[in-house]
Design an enzyme around this catalytic site. Structure first.
Site, short mmCIF file in Angstrom:
data_model
loop_
_atom_site.label_atom_id
_atom_site.label_comp_id
_atom_site.label_asym_id
_atom_site.label_seq_id
_atom_site.Cartn_x
_atom_site.Cartn_y
_atom_site.Cartn_z
N ASP A 99 25.77 -40.03 -24.16
CA ASP A 99 25.18 -38.78 -23.69
C ASP A 99 24.99 -37.88 -24.89
OD1 ASP A 99 24.58 -36.41 -22.05
OD2 ASP A 99 25.49 -37.55 -20.42
N ALA B 95 25.07 -39.50 -14.81
CA ALA B 95 26.09 -40.48 -15.19
C ALA B 95 25.59 -41.41 -16.31
CB ALA B 95 26.48 -41.31 -13.98
N LYS B 96 24.27 -41.48 -16.48
CA LYS B 96 23.66 -42.33 -17.52
C LYS B 96 24.27 -43.72 -17.54
CE LYS B 96 22.16 -38.33 -20.20
NZ LYS B 96 22.83 -37.21 -19.50
N ARG B 97 24.37 -44.33 -16.36
CA ARG B 97 24.94 -45.66 -16.23
C ARG B 97 23.89 -46.74 -16.50
NH1 ARG B 97 28.87 -42.51 -16.07
NH2 ARG B 97 30.65 -42.80 -14.71
N THR B 121 21.39 -40.68 -12.81
CA THR B 121 20.66 -40.97 -14.05
C THR B 121 21.12 -42.32 -14.61
OG1 THR B 121 22.25 -39.74 -15.40
CG2 THR B 121 20.31 -38.53 -14.64
#
Lengths: 271, 271
Positions: A99, B95-97, B121
Site C-alpha cells: 500500500d 485491502a489491496k488483496r 480493492t
C-alpha cells in the site's frame, strides 16, 4: 531471524522445506471440528509432527481472515506457538500486502512486531515507496512477488516492459531500494526454467518457491536452476503435506510426506 | 449494492464523496482513548456526523490489522454499524488483496460475505485467475488497482509494456475477464491528466480516486477528465476529513470539511 541463521538451520536439518499452513475447515479431519479452536488444533498437530523436517512455516493469511476474529485468533496462537516452542523456525506471513508508504508501515508493524513473523510476502505493483517501509525492519525479510505459480502470471508478469519482462524489471529495480539486502523473492516452481535467468539478476537472494507438488513443480528442476552457494531456496508445499491424509492419522501422514521431501533435499545438498 | 443503486445515491445526495476511515490511535482526539473501543468510537462519531454528505466509506484494512484482534473487532463493528444504520451507504474494504484462485476466493468470502462489504480493492499483479474469484460475487464490486497515487506508481505502472503503459494494459486486459461488469478501478488524483486516456479504455466504469487533498490532487481536474454520463467517480478523502481537527470538535470539523467537498461536487453535478 537473520539470513545467516536461516542458512545454519538449513545445513543442520538438511532441509529447505517450508510448510504452508493453509487451513480450510472443509478439508481438515472431521474429529478436529469438535475442538474449541479447530484451526489451531490442526496447526499444532502438524507443527508437532513436522518441525524437525522443515525450516519454515508459511500461513497464508487469507485462510485465517476467512474465519473472521476466530481465524485471526488462530493465526495469533499459531505464530505464538511457533515462536515460544520453536524459535529456530523461520516464519512467513503469506499476506501479499502492499500500500502507500504510511499504510505499508502499518502492515509491517502488524506482521513483524505485533504478530512476530520473520517475514511477509508483498506485492510489487505500487513500487518502491510501498515496499521500503517493510524493508526498514531489522532482521526481518520482505518477500517480493516476482513470478507467481498461477496461470495469471502470464497476464502481466511475463509481458515485455521497456525491453525486459516485467518480473525481471521488478527484480532489477528492487535491487536499488533502501535495505534491499532484506529482500527475498517469490518465484513459482511451475516455471523452473525461468530460474536460470532469475539467478543472473539476483544471484545471492533467497527465493521462496511455491508450487512444488499440488501445482506441478519439480523439486530437482528447481534446485538445478535455482540453488546458489548458500542454498538460497525455500521450497514450499502446502496441500501436498497438510492434507496428505484427512483421517485421524493426518499428522503422521504430513510427517511422512515432509520426510520424503526432506530426504530429496538432503540428497541434493549432499552433491 | 448494485451500480445503479450507487448512482441513485450520488444523484440524491449530490455527492460522490468517499470518506477513508484510516484510524491511527496516535492521531485521534485524546479523550477517545478512554473509550472501551477507541477506533469504533471514532468511526461512529465520524459516520454520525458525515453520512448525509458522502455516499461511501472506505476503511483501509492495514489500520485495523495493525491493532490485531482488537483492530479486527473494530472493523467488524464499523461495517456492522454502517450496514445496520445506513444500508444506503456504499462500503469499500481497502485491502489491496490478490492471491492464487482458491485463496482469492477465501479473501472474497471474508470481505463480501462475512464482513458484508459492497466492494474490495484488489492488486492486479497476479492476473486473471487471482481477480476472477472476486468478480464471481453478485452485486459486489472488485476495485482493481490501475494507477495509484504514490510516487512508486512510476516504478512499474507507467512503464511501457508491449507498446502501452502497464496500467493501460491492466485496464484493457481486465475488460475481458469473466464478470468484468463488476470491476471498478483505482486511479490516483495526483495524475488527473491521465484520466482522459483512461476514459478512452474504460468509458463506463466507476473510478475510485484517492489522493484528493492530503496527497495534492485537484477535484475540478479529476471531474474534468474523469466524469462520465453516470458520474462514474468516487472521490476519496481520508486524512483531510477525519483529522480536520484532533480536538473534541473533531466530528463537526470532519462534517465541515465533508460539506465543503460535497458543495464542490454539487456544483460540478449542476453543470
Amino acid at each position: 531471524m537473520t539470513t545467516d541463521q536461516l542458512i545454519t538451520q538449513i545445513r543442520k536439518k538438511q532441509s529447505f522445506l517450508c510448510i504452508g499452513l493453509d487451513v480450510d475447515l472443509n478439508k481438515i479431519p472431521k474429529h478436529l471440528l469438535k475442538e474449541e479452536d479447530p484451526i489451531f488444533a490442526f496447526n499444532k498437530a502438524i507443527i508437532d509432527a513436522t518441525h524437525h523436517l522443515c525450516v519454515a512455516y508459511k500461513p497464508n493469511t487469507a485462510f485465517y481472515e476467512a474465519y473472521g476474529i476466530k481465524g485471526w485468533q488462530a493465526l495469533e496462537k499459531t505464530i505464538n506457538y511457533l515462536n515460544d516452542n520453536h524459535p529456530e523456525i523461520y516464519t512467513i506471513a503469506d499476506a501479499k500486502r502492499g500500500d502507500i508508504g504510511n499504510t505499508s508501515t502499518m502492515y509491517a508493524k502488524a506482521f513483524f512486531e505485533d504478530l512476530g513473523f520473520d517475514s511477509v510476502t508483498v506485492a510489487p505493483y505500487m513500487g518502491k515507496d510501498s515496499v521500503e517501509p517493510f524493508l526498514a525492519f531489522k532482521d526481518k525479510h520482505t518477500i517480493l512477488l516476482a513470478l507467481t505459480s498461477n496461470q495469471g502470471a502470464f497476464d502481466f508478469q511475463t509481458k515485455t516492459v521497456d525491453g525486459v519482462q516485467l518480473y525481471k524489471q521488478v527484480l532489477e529495480t528492487s535491487k536499488s531500494w533502501v535495505n534491499a539486502e532484506n529482500l527475498m523473492y517469490v518465484v513459482g516452481a511451475t516455471k523452473a526454467e525461468f530460474l536460470a535467468d532469475i539467478r543472473k539478476i539476483i544471484p545471492n537472494s533467497f527465493l521462496l518457491v511455491p508450487g512444488v507438488g499440488a501445482q506441478g513443480g519439480n523439486l530437482q528442476e528447481v534446485c538445478k536452476y535455482g540453488m546458489n552457494d548458500s542454498v538460497g531456496l525455500l521450497i514450499n508445499s502446502s496441500r501436498g503435506i497438510i492434507y496428505a491424509s484427512q483421517e485421524e492419522n493426518f499428522a503422521q501422514a504430513a510427517a511422512d510426506k515432509s520426510e520424503e521431501l526432506q530426504q530429496q533435499m538432503a540428497a541434493v545438498l549432499a552433491i
